[in-house]
Design an enzyme around this catalytic site. Sequence first.
Site, PDB file in Angstrom:
ATOM      1  N   SER A 101       0.819  -1.195   0.000  1.00 34.96           N
ATOM      2  CA  SER A 101       0.000   0.000   0.000  1.00 34.96           C
ATOM      3  C   SER A 101       0.864   1.262   0.000  1.00 34.96           C
ATOM      4  O   SER A 101       1.768   1.398  -0.817  1.00 34.96           O
ATOM      5  CB  SER A 101      -0.959  -0.063   1.198  1.00 34.96           C
ATOM      6  OG  SER A 101      -1.884   0.976   1.162  1.00 34.96           O
ATOM      7  N   HIS A 126      -2.077  -1.125  -4.442  1.00 31.03           N
ATOM      8  CA  HIS A 126      -3.537  -1.131  -4.557  1.00 31.03           C
ATOM      9  C   HIS A 126      -4.058   0.277  -4.320  1.00 31.03           C
ATOM     10  O   HIS A 126      -3.342   1.154  -3.848  1.00 31.03           O
ATOM     11  CB  HIS A 126      -4.203  -2.154  -3.625  1.00 31.03           C
ATOM     12  CG  HIS A 126      -4.098  -1.853  -2.170  1.00 31.03           C
ATOM     13  ND1 HIS A 126      -5.125  -1.298  -1.455  1.00 31.03           N
ATOM     14  CD2 HIS A 126      -3.089  -2.031  -1.288  1.00 31.03           C
ATOM     15  CE1 HIS A 126      -4.765  -1.160  -0.196  1.00 31.03           C
ATOM     16  NE2 HIS A 126      -3.522  -1.587  -0.064  1.00 31.03           N
TER      17      HIS A 126
END
Length: 195
Positions: A101, A126
């Site tokens: 992330s 993501h």
Amino acid sequence: MPIGIPKVLFKESTDTTPQWVDIYTRLYKDRIIFLFQLLDDDFSNQIISMLLHLDSESKEELIYFYINSVGGSVLSGISIYDTMNFINSEIVTLCIGIASSISSLILANGKRTKRFILPHSRVLLHQPIMQVSGQASDILIESEEILRLRRILTKIYIENIDQTISRVARDIDRDCFLSSREAKNYGIVDYILTN
């Protein structure tokens, strides 16, 4: 049973005898910072403080940023990203487990040619995730904010990894796990450290 934070002997150049200090303090003296937990406001403020302090001590010496984190608050991560770009010291980044992330963005933001990963480490890209609740109008506002953050993250990624907007947008649409070799080929890191 937790063992606590390990302590090591350390002797400052001005000290006559060594002292026991926690391992993170000792490594900090060598300009090493760890991102090793979920990023929240408190932890990102600690990292930002360390970056600013190390830069004020010496703008010519490298800062080493070791990353083993599943990510966390996008806004906290962006504040670290902005600070990394604000200071003059070059930053070496090294993934020593996982950079998921927002921590993958911090990994990619190291000085070009000084971004590393260990052979069995992983990277996860993501889109931003936020918990949304409340009235319909509040949910709409939050949704627009998530989309704005997604555009910002996509822009930051393409500035650091030389991929196209469409490629990054497609890859962050769902969880995109990368091995160390894939992370290197993608441009998130420059080298895989083997020894």
